[in-house]
Scaffold this motif. Structure first.
Motif, PDB file in Angstrom:
ATOM      1  N   ALA A 112       0.827  -1.206   0.000  1.00 64.88           N
ATOM      2  CA  ALA A 112       0.000   0.000   0.000  1.00 64.88           C
ATOM      3  C   ALA A 112       0.864   1.261   0.000  1.00 64.88           C
ATOM      4  O   ALA A 112       0.537   2.246  -0.672  1.00 64.88           O
ATOM      5  CB  ALA A 112      -0.933   0.006   1.201  1.00 64.88           C
ATOM      6  N   ARG A 113       1.965   1.233   0.742  1.00 63.02           N
ATOM      7  CA  ARG A 113       2.853   2.405   0.752  1.00 63.02           C
ATOM      8  C   ARG A 113       3.479   2.620  -0.624  1.00 63.02           C
ATOM      9  O   ARG A 113       3.601   3.755  -1.096  1.00 63.02           O
ATOM     10  CB  ARG A 113       3.931   2.238   1.814  1.00 63.02           C
ATOM     11  CG  ARG A 113       3.417   2.416   3.224  1.00 63.02           C
ATOM     12  CD  ARG A 113       4.550   2.365   4.250  1.00 63.02           C
ATOM     13  NE  ARG A 113       4.021   2.310   5.586  1.00 63.02           N
ATOM     14  CZ  ARG A 113       4.187   1.291   6.417  1.00 63.02           C
ATOM     15  NH1 ARG A 113       4.890   0.245   6.062  1.00 63.02           N
ATOM     16  NH2 ARG A 113       3.656   1.328   7.622  1.00 63.02           N
ATOM     17  N   GLY A 114       3.902   1.552  -1.268  1.00 65.35           N
ATOM     18  CA  GLY A 114       4.481   1.662  -2.610  1.00 65.35           C
ATOM     19  C   GLY A 114       3.475   2.215  -3.609  1.00 65.35           C
ATOM     20  O   GLY A 114       3.788   3.088  -4.428  1.00 65.35           O
ATOM     21  N   GLN A 115       2.252   1.719  -3.546  1.00 64.10           N
ATOM     22  CA  GLN A 115       1.209   2.204  -4.437  1.00 64.10           C
ATOM     23  C   GLN A 115       0.918   3.686  -4.167  1.00 64.10           C
ATOM     24  O   GLN A 115       0.748   4.474  -5.088  1.00 64.10           O
ATOM     25  CB  GLN A 115      -0.069   1.387  -4.276  1.00 64.10           C
ATOM     26  CG  GLN A 115      -1.178   1.845  -5.205  1.00 64.10           C
ATOM     27  CD  GLN A 115      -2.462   1.035  -5.023  1.00 64.10           C
ATOM     28  OE1 GLN A 115      -2.583   0.245  -4.098  1.00 64.10           O
ATOM     29  NE2 GLN A 115      -3.404   1.237  -5.919  1.00 64.10           N
ATOM     30  N   SER A 116       0.900   4.080  -2.923  1.00 65.11           N
ATOM     31  CA  SER A 116       0.645   5.472  -2.563  1.00 65.11           C
ATOM     32  C   SER A 116       1.736   6.387  -3.128  1.00 65.11           C
ATOM     33  O   SER A 116       1.441   7.451  -3.673  1.00 65.11           O
ATOM     34  CB  SER A 116       0.568   5.609  -1.043  1.00 65.11           C
ATOM     35  OG  SER A 116       0.419   6.962  -0.675  1.00 65.11           O
ATOM     36  N   ARG A 117       3.005   5.962  -3.017  1.00 72.14           N
ATOM     37  CA  ARG A 117       4.104   6.771  -3.567  1.00 72.14           C
ATOM     38  C   ARG A 117       3.960   6.930  -5.077  1.00 72.14           C
ATOM     39  O   ARG A 117       4.162   8.019  -5.620  1.00 72.14           O
ATOM     40  CB  ARG A 117       5.452   6.120  -3.248  1.00 72.14           C
ATOM     41  CG  ARG A 117       5.950   6.386  -1.859  1.00 72.14           C
ATOM     42  CD  ARG A 117       7.394   5.875  -1.683  1.00 72.14           C
ATOM     43  NE  ARG A 117       7.599   5.542  -0.303  1.00 72.14           N
ATOM     44  CZ  ARG A 117       7.465   4.330   0.229  1.00 72.14           C
ATOM     45  NH1 ARG A 117       7.192   3.300  -0.521  1.00 72.14           N
ATOM     46  NH2 ARG A 117       7.648   4.143   1.519  1.00 72.14           N
ATOM     47  N   ARG A 118       3.633   5.835  -5.768  1.00 65.49           N
ATOM     48  CA  ARG A 118       3.484   5.898  -7.227  1.00 65.49           C
ATOM     49  C   ARG A 118       2.339   6.827  -7.619  1.00 65.49           C
ATOM     50  O   ARG A 118       2.459   7.624  -8.548  1.00 65.49           O
ATOM     51  CB  ARG A 118       3.257   4.499  -7.809  1.00 65.49           C
ATOM     52  CG  ARG A 118       4.518   3.636  -7.802  1.00 65.49           C
ATOM     53  CD  ARG A 118       4.315   2.319  -8.533  1.00 65.49           C
ATOM     54  NE  ARG A 118       3.280   1.476  -7.938  1.00 65.49           N
ATOM     55  CZ  ARG A 118       3.459   0.661  -6.906  1.00 65.49           C
ATOM     56  NH1 ARG A 118       4.645   0.563  -6.344  1.00 65.49           N
ATOM     57  NH2 ARG A 118       2.463  -0.076  -6.448  1.00 65.49           N
ATOM     58  N   GLN A 119       1.225   6.752  -6.917  1.00 62.57           N
ATOM     59  CA  GLN A 119       0.085   7.612  -7.215  1.00 62.57           C
ATOM     60  C   GLN A 119       0.419   9.081  -6.961  1.00 62.57           C
ATOM     61  O   GLN A 119       0.073   9.954  -7.768  1.00 62.57           O
ATOM     62  CB  GLN A 119      -1.134   7.204  -6.381  1.00 62.57           C
ATOM     63  CG  GLN A 119      -1.770   5.912  -6.837  1.00 62.57           C
ATOM     64  CD  GLN A 119      -2.881   5.442  -5.896  1.00 62.57           C
ATOM     65  OE1 GLN A 119      -2.942   5.860  -4.742  1.00 62.57           O
ATOM     66  NE2 GLN A 119      -3.739   4.578  -6.391  1.00 62.57           N
ATOM     67  N   ASN A 120       1.100   9.374  -5.865  1.00 57.12           N
ATOM     68  CA  ASN A 120       1.470  10.760  -5.552  1.00 57.12           C
ATOM     69  C   ASN A 120       2.437  11.302  -6.593  1.00 57.12           C
ATOM     70  O   ASN A 120       2.340  12.460  -7.013  1.00 57.12           O
ATOM     71  CB  ASN A 120       2.054  10.858  -4.149  1.00 57.12           C
ATOM     72  CG  ASN A 120       1.010  10.634  -3.070  1.00 57.12           C
ATOM     73  OD1 ASN A 120      -0.187  10.727  -3.312  1.00 57.12           O
ATOM     74  ND2 ASN A 120       1.460  10.312  -1.863  1.00 57.12           N
ATOM     75  N   SER A 121       3.391  10.486  -7.028  1.00 49.96           N
ATOM     76  CA  SER A 121       4.356  10.902  -8.040  1.00 49.96           C
ATOM     77  C   SER A 121       3.660  11.168  -9.375  1.00 49.96           C
ATOM     78  O   SER A 121       3.940  12.162 -10.049  1.00 49.96           O
ATOM     79  CB  SER A 121       5.431   9.829  -8.211  1.00 49.96           C
ATOM     80  OG  SER A 121       6.320  10.183  -9.235  1.00 49.96           O
ATOM     81  N   ALA A 122       2.742  10.301  -9.757  1.00 45.02           N
ATOM     82  CA  ALA A 122       2.018  10.468 -11.016  1.00 45.02           C
ATOM     83  C   ALA A 122       1.173  11.740 -10.990  1.00 45.02           C
ATOM     84  O   ALA A 122       1.097  12.468 -11.983  1.00 45.02           O
ATOM     85  CB  ALA A 122       1.138   9.252 -11.286  1.00 45.02           C
ATOM     86  N   GLN A 123       0.548  12.021  -9.862  1.00 46.79           N
ATOM     87  CA  GLN A 123      -0.280  13.223  -9.742  1.00 46.79           C
ATOM     88  C   GLN A 123       0.582  14.482  -9.872  1.00 46.79           C
ATOM     89  O   GLN A 123       0.209  15.431 -10.558  1.00 46.79           O
ATOM     90  CB  GLN A 123      -1.028  13.230  -8.418  1.00 46.79           C
ATOM     91  CG  GLN A 123      -1.953  14.410  -8.270  1.00 46.79           C
ATOM     92  CD  GLN A 123      -2.709  14.401  -6.949  1.00 46.79           C
ATOM     93  OE1 GLN A 123      -2.311  13.745  -5.992  1.00 46.79           O
ATOM     94  NE2 GLN A 123      -3.806  15.129  -6.893  1.00 46.79           N
ATOM     95  N   THR A 124       1.739  14.498  -9.244  1.00 40.51           N
ATOM     96  CA  THR A 124       2.644  15.643  -9.339  1.00 40.51           C
ATOM     97  C   THR A 124       3.097  15.849 -10.778  1.00 40.51           C
ATOM     98  O   THR A 124       3.124  16.975 -11.278  1.00 40.51           O
ATOM     99  CB  THR A 124       3.857  15.440  -8.414  1.00 40.51           C
ATOM    100  OG1 THR A 124       3.390  15.326  -7.074  1.00 40.51           O
ATOM    101  CG2 THR A 124       4.839  16.594  -8.526  1.00 40.51           C
TER     102      THR A 124
END
Length: 158
Positions: A112-124
């Motif tokens: 879940a933490r890995g997925q959260s980082r990827r989503q935050n990076s994609a949004q930025t």
């Protein structure tokens, strides 16, 4: 030469500038009706002012990039609570599959933490690309207005 693959917002912005994605090249103004250099300078200054008014974009003073509406993140770049939610899901799956809720919770939290980082990076990255496109559109509108003004005064613009 094709643009390189992009993975980060800063790299995307740099590549857009280097590769010319949507950025128009420098324009050249020729005095087609024999205008003097002083007259051309005056006309270019007046056309610059008019183009800024028409396009609402000033290349000498571009608008600052909008501040990204960042979601709150932890020091590791994850959305708060992502690990806990993943741990809860993992514990359920771990208990059902292997009778080991603890191991499932650990795996779920990490995933879940890995997925959260990827989503935050994609949004930025998406926000930075949108800002770049908006700036390019403003510059294109300015250049079109400037060219129209100069052509109306007897110059050839390329």
């Amino acid at each position: 030469m094709p643009c390189p693959p992009l993975s980060r917002g800063a790299v995307a912005l740099l590549a857009a500038v280097i590769c010319g994605a949507g950025v128009s090249a420098q324009t050249f103004v020729y005095p087609a009706k024999g205008q003097s250099p002083d007259q051309q300078k005056k006309d270019e200054g007046e056309c610059h002012t008019w183009a800024v008014q028409q396009s609402k974009y000033d290349p000498a003073n571009p608008p600052p990039a909008p501040a990204a509406a960042k979601q709150p993140t932890t020091a590791t770049g994850t959305t708060p609570g992502a690990g806990a939610r993943g741990a809860a899901r993992g514990a359920v799956v771990g208990e059902i599959v292997a009778d080991d809720a603890g191991a499932g919770a650990a795996v779920g939290a990490a995933a879940a933490r890995g997925q959260s980082r990827r989503q935050n990076s994609a949004q930025t990255q998406q926000q930075q690309q949108a800002a770049t496109q908006q700036s390019q559109a403003g510059m294109a509108a300015y250049q079109k207005a400037r060219a129209a003004c100069l052509e109306g005064r007897g110059y050839t613009v390329k």
